[in-house]
Design a protein around this motif. Structure first.
Motif, PDB file in Angstrom:
ATOM      1  N   ILE A  48      39.456  36.735  39.511  1.00  0.00           N
ATOM      2  CA  ILE A  48      40.730  37.357  39.908  1.00  0.00           C
ATOM      3  C   ILE A  48      41.317  36.629  41.110  1.00  0.00           C
ATOM      4  O   ILE A  48      42.518  36.327  41.166  1.00  0.00           O
ATOM      5  CB  ILE A  48      40.519  38.848  40.224  1.00  0.00           C
ATOM      6  N   ALA A  49      40.465  36.347  42.096  1.00  0.00           N
ATOM      7  CA  ALA A  49      40.940  35.648  43.298  1.00  0.00           C
ATOM      8  C   ALA A  49      41.450  34.260  42.951  1.00  0.00           C
ATOM      9  O   ALA A  49      42.486  33.821  43.467  1.00  0.00           O
ATOM     10  CB  ALA A  49      39.811  35.559  44.321  1.00  0.00           C
ATOM     11  N   ALA A  50      40.750  33.562  42.055  1.00  0.00           N
ATOM     12  CA  ALA A  50      41.184  32.214  41.671  1.00  0.00           C
ATOM     13  C   ALA A  50      42.529  32.253  40.960  1.00  0.00           C
ATOM     14  O   ALA A  50      43.405  31.420  41.210  1.00  0.00           O
ATOM     15  CB  ALA A  50      40.128  31.569  40.778  1.00  0.00           C
ATOM     16  N   SER A  51      42.711  33.242  40.073  1.00  0.00           N
ATOM     17  CA  SER A  51      43.996  33.342  39.371  1.00  0.00           C
ATOM     18  C   SER A  51      45.118  33.666  40.347  1.00  0.00           C
ATOM     19  O   SER A  51      46.255  33.188  40.196  1.00  0.00           O
ATOM     20  CB  SER A  51      43.911  34.408  38.280  1.00  0.00           C
ATOM     21  N   GLY A  52      44.821  34.475  41.356  1.00  0.00           N
ATOM     22  CA  GLY A  52      45.839  34.777  42.363  1.00  0.00           C
ATOM     23  C   GLY A  52      46.218  33.570  43.189  1.00  0.00           C
ATOM     24  O   GLY A  52      47.388  33.359  43.511  1.00  0.00           O
ATOM     25  N   LEU A  53      45.216  32.766  43.538  1.00  0.00           N
ATOM     26  CA  LEU A  53      45.486  31.569  44.329  1.00  0.00           C
ATOM     27  C   LEU A  53      46.329  30.561  43.561  1.00  0.00           C
ATOM     28  O   LEU A  53      47.218  29.915  44.113  1.00  0.00           O
ATOM     29  CB  LEU A  53      44.165  30.924  44.758  1.00  0.00           C
ATOM     30  N   ILE A  54      46.038  30.420  42.274  1.00  0.00           N
ATOM     31  CA  ILE A  54      46.696  29.380  41.488  1.00  0.00           C
ATOM     32  C   ILE A  54      48.008  29.854  40.881  1.00  0.00           C
ATOM     33  O   ILE A  54      49.026  29.161  40.925  1.00  0.00           O
ATOM     34  CB  ILE A  54      45.753  28.876  40.381  1.00  0.00           C
ATOM     35  N   TYR A  55      48.001  31.095  40.335  1.00  0.00           N
ATOM     36  CA  TYR A  55      49.165  31.555  39.574  1.00  0.00           C
ATOM     37  C   TYR A  55      49.975  32.652  40.270  1.00  0.00           C
ATOM     38  O   TYR A  55      51.034  33.042  39.780  1.00  0.00           O
ATOM     39  CB  TYR A  55      48.728  32.056  38.197  1.00  0.00           C
ATOM     40  N   GLY A  56      49.466  33.192  41.381  1.00  0.00           N
ATOM     41  CA  GLY A  56      50.227  34.181  42.118  1.00  0.00           C
ATOM     42  C   GLY A  56      49.787  35.617  41.869  1.00  0.00           C
ATOM     43  O   GLY A  56      48.875  35.898  41.071  1.00  0.00           O
ATOM     44  N   SER A  57      50.461  36.548  42.560  1.00  0.00           N
ATOM     45  CA  SER A  57      50.070  37.958  42.562  1.00  0.00           C
ATOM     46  C   SER A  57      50.171  38.601  41.191  1.00  0.00           C
ATOM     47  O   SER A  57      49.297  39.388  40.796  1.00  0.00           O
ATOM     48  CB  SER A  57      50.950  38.736  43.557  1.00  0.00           C
ATOM     49  N   LEU A  58      51.237  38.303  40.460  1.00  0.00           N
ATOM     50  CA  LEU A  58      51.455  38.958  39.174  1.00  0.00           C
ATOM     51  C   LEU A  58      50.313  38.688  38.205  1.00  0.00           C
ATOM     52  O   LEU A  58      49.795  39.603  37.552  1.00  0.00           O
ATOM     53  CB  LEU A  58      52.788  38.496  38.577  1.00  0.00           C
ATOM     54  N   ALA A  59      49.909  37.430  38.109  1.00  0.00           N
ATOM     55  CA  ALA A  59      48.819  37.069  37.198  1.00  0.00           C
ATOM     56  C   ALA A  59      47.503  37.701  37.634  1.00  0.00           C
ATOM     57  O   ALA A  59      46.729  38.202  36.803  1.00  0.00           O
ATOM     58  CB  ALA A  59      48.684  35.556  37.124  1.00  0.00           C
ATOM     59  N   SER A  60      47.224  37.684  38.930  1.00  0.00           N
ATOM     60  CA  SER A  60      45.951  38.238  39.402  1.00  0.00           C
ATOM     61  C   SER A  60      45.908  39.756  39.251  1.00  0.00           C
ATOM     62  O   SER A  60      44.862  40.334  38.927  1.00  0.00           O
ATOM     63  CB  SER A  60      45.717  37.848  40.867  1.00  0.00           C
ATOM     64  N   LEU A  61      47.037  40.446  39.481  1.00  0.00           N
ATOM     65  CA  LEU A  61      47.071  41.891  39.287  1.00  0.00           C
ATOM     66  C   LEU A  61      46.868  42.248  37.812  1.00  0.00           C
ATOM     67  O   LEU A  61      46.172  43.223  37.490  1.00  0.00           O
ATOM     68  CB  LEU A  61      48.400  42.455  39.793  1.00  0.00           C
ATOM     69  N   ALA A  62      47.498  41.460  36.925  1.00  0.00           N
ATOM     70  CA  ALA A  62      47.315  41.709  35.493  1.00  0.00           C
ATOM     71  C   ALA A  62      45.850  41.531  35.102  1.00  0.00           C
ATOM     72  O   ALA A  62      45.290  42.337  34.346  1.00  0.00           O
ATOM     73  CB  ALA A  62      48.201  40.763  34.692  1.00  0.00           C
ATOM     74  N   LEU A  63      45.226  40.485  35.634  1.00  0.00           N
ATOM     75  CA  LEU A  63      43.818  40.247  35.321  1.00  0.00           C
ATOM     76  C   LEU A  63      42.935  41.341  35.907  1.00  0.00           C
ATOM     77  O   LEU A  63      41.954  41.773  35.277  1.00  0.00           O
ATOM     78  CB  LEU A  63      43.392  38.884  35.856  1.00  0.00           C
ATOM     79  N   SER A  64      43.280  41.826  37.102  1.00  0.00           N
ATOM     80  CA  SER A  64      42.483  42.895  37.713  1.00  0.00           C
ATOM     81  C   SER A  64      42.563  44.179  36.896  1.00  0.00           C
ATOM     82  O   SER A  64      41.572  44.916  36.784  1.00  0.00           O
ATOM     83  CB  SER A  64      42.948  43.151  39.144  1.00  0.00           C
ATOM     84  N   LEU A  65      43.732  44.447  36.298  1.00  0.00           N
ATOM     85  CA  LEU A  65      43.850  45.625  35.437  1.00  0.00           C
ATOM     86  C   LEU A  65      42.970  45.495  34.196  1.00  0.00           C
ATOM     87  O   LEU A  65      42.352  46.467  33.749  1.00  0.00           O
ATOM     88  CB  LEU A  65      45.313  45.829  35.027  1.00  0.00           C
ATOM     89  N   VAL A  66      42.938  44.286  33.646  1.00  0.00           N
ATOM     90  CA  VAL A  66      42.072  44.041  32.490  1.00  0.00           C
ATOM     91  C   VAL A  66      40.609  44.256  32.868  1.00  0.00           C
ATOM     92  O   VAL A  66      39.838  44.906  32.130  1.00  0.00           O
ATOM     93  CB  VAL A  66      42.293  42.614  31.944  1.00  0.00           C
ATOM     94  N   VAL A  67      40.215  43.725  34.034  1.00  0.00           N
ATOM     95  CA  VAL A  67      38.826  43.871  34.487  1.00  0.00           C
ATOM     96  C   VAL A  67      38.500  45.343  34.759  1.00  0.00           C
ATOM     97  O   VAL A  67      37.414  45.832  34.414  1.00  0.00           O
ATOM     98  CB  VAL A  67      38.587  43.015  35.738  1.00  0.00           C
ATOM     99  N   LEU A  68      39.455  46.074  35.360  1.00  0.00           N
ATOM    100  CA  LEU A  68      39.233  47.500  35.609  1.00  0.00           C
ATOM    101  C   LEU A  68      39.055  48.278  34.309  1.00  0.00           C
ATOM    102  O   LEU A  68      38.209  49.183  34.207  1.00  0.00           O
ATOM    103  CB  LEU A  68      40.406  48.073  36.410  1.00  0.00           C
ATOM    104  N   PHE A  69      39.857  47.896  33.307  1.00  0.00           N
ATOM    105  CA  PHE A  69      39.725  48.547  31.999  1.00  0.00           C
ATOM    106  C   PHE A  69      38.346  48.282  31.399  1.00  0.00           C
ATOM    107  O   PHE A  69      37.675  49.203  30.905  1.00  0.00           O
ATOM    108  CB  PHE A  69      40.824  48.051  31.061  1.00  0.00           C
ATOM    109  N   LEU A  70      37.917  47.036  31.449  1.00  0.00           N
ATOM    110  CA  LEU A  70      36.603  46.693  30.917  1.00  0.00           C
ATOM    111  C   LEU A  70      35.489  47.359  31.730  1.00  0.00           C
ATOM    112  O   LEU A  70      34.472  47.807  31.168  1.00  0.00           O
ATOM    113  CB  LEU A  70      36.422  45.168  30.920  1.00  0.00           C
ATOM    114  N   PHE A  71      35.692  47.432  33.052  1.00  0.00           N
ATOM    115  CA  PHE A  71      34.696  48.076  33.920  1.00  0.00           C
ATOM    116  C   PHE A  71      34.593  49.560  33.587  1.00  0.00           C
ATOM    117  O   PHE A  71      33.496  50.121  33.493  1.00  0.00           O
ATOM    118  CB  PHE A  71      35.093  47.870  35.374  1.00  0.00           C
ATOM    119  N   GLY A  72      35.740  50.213  33.402  1.00  0.00           N
ATOM    120  CA  GLY A  72      35.722  51.632  33.025  1.00  0.00           C
ATOM    121  C   GLY A  72      35.079  51.848  31.671  1.00  0.00           C
ATOM    122  O   GLY A  72      34.319  52.821  31.471  1.00  0.00           O
TER     123      GLY A  72
END
Length: 283
Positions: A48-72
């Motif tokens: 998530i941090a790498a995607s935020g660094l490279i692609y910005g907040s929008l991409a990293s937030l989207a990925l974090s939501l996916v990870v949260l869904f999988l975590f849940g």
């Protein structure tokens, strides 16, 4: 400065440095055993941090939501299917906060870094615009050429005294560099600049306006006198000796000339005429 102009390259090195620091921490802690689940969650956080660094907040937030869904989904599966839950409530809440926090922090850092890099490029462009001397020939460069030509054009409009613009191009310079290298190319350019210094008047303003092209503002020069200047320069550099003095080569030059005329609207027309003459020059 070129290294810092490339955002992804810069962040890649920063990421590698971060991973190296983490390995040092694990080494100092004698590589403590970490549960597989926590290793996976840590890897997701880094992703998530790498995607935020490279692609910005929008991409990293989207990925974090996916990870949260999988975590849940994993937590539900552990609760109702496997009946094993190795994580405490505090750990679950912590990871659910870590994922979006990593996205926001890395995205903010990426935005800040983009601003820093943009400022760096702007400062680099300003610096280059202030540099007016060509390092190889010590002539003024393109930045000064148009200023001086415009100044001479306006002066001639007031005084009606003649002047001419001479362009000199070293043909096939790129092939010369491929054959003999950058050192010999610079030696050739210095030889030409030395001839221009020695054979032209001090009042004639000399410039290197491109990698293979020189410009000379011939002040108080009538149209018929430019042919003598061309013949003199061409004759002096027709045979060039390499810096190692092992070989003489023939240099092909092209010349373009434009003369001040009252009907010209501005100095840029003189440049256009000289460039057209340069392109159609025949020895």
């Amino acid at each position: 400065m070129g290294f810092y102009d490339k955002k992804r390259t810069f962040l890649l090195y920063q990421g590698l440095l971060l991973l190296f620091a983490m390995l040092l921490v694990f080494y100092a802690a004698d590589f403590p055993s970490i549960p597989v689940v926590e290793l996976v969650l840590l890897g997701c956080t880094l992703l998530i941090a790498a995607s935020g660094l490279i692609y910005g907040s929008l991409a990293s937030l989207a990925l974090s939501l996916v990870v949260l869904f999988l975590f849940g989904t994993l937590l539900i599966w552990q609760e109702f299917v496997s009946a094993t839950n190795e994580m405490s409530l505090w750990e679950i809440v912590l990871w659910m906060v870590v994922f979006p926090a990593a996205a926001l922090i890395s995205g903010t850092f990426s935005k800040w870094m983009a601003g820093v890099l943009a400022e760096n490029r702007e400062l680099k462009e300003k610096f280059q615009s202030l540099v007016t001397i060509d390092e190889v020939t010590k002539f003024d460069n393109q930045n000064r050429f148009q200023l001086h030509l415009e100044e001479e054009f306006k002066r001639t409009q007031r005084t009606n005294s003649p002047f001419s613009l001479l362009l000199i191009k070293v043909k096939y310079l790129d092939k010369f560099e491929q054959l003999y290298g950058v050192k010999e190319k610079n030696h050739l350019l210095r030889s030409l600049s030395s001839i221009l210094w020695d054979k032209l008047r001090i009042t004639d303003r000399k410039f290197r306006i491109a990698d293979d092209t020189f410009a000379v503002i011939l002040t108080h020069t009538e149209e018929e006198n430019t042919a003598d200047v061309i013949r003199k320069v061409e004759g002096m550099l027709k045979h060039h000796q390499l810096s190692n003095q092992k070989r003489d080569i023939t240099v092909t030059l092209a010349f373009g000339v434009a003369h001040y005329q009252a009907e010209l609207l501005d100095f840029t027309e003189m440049i256009q005429h000289a460039q057209s003459d340069l392109e159609h020059y025949v020895q």
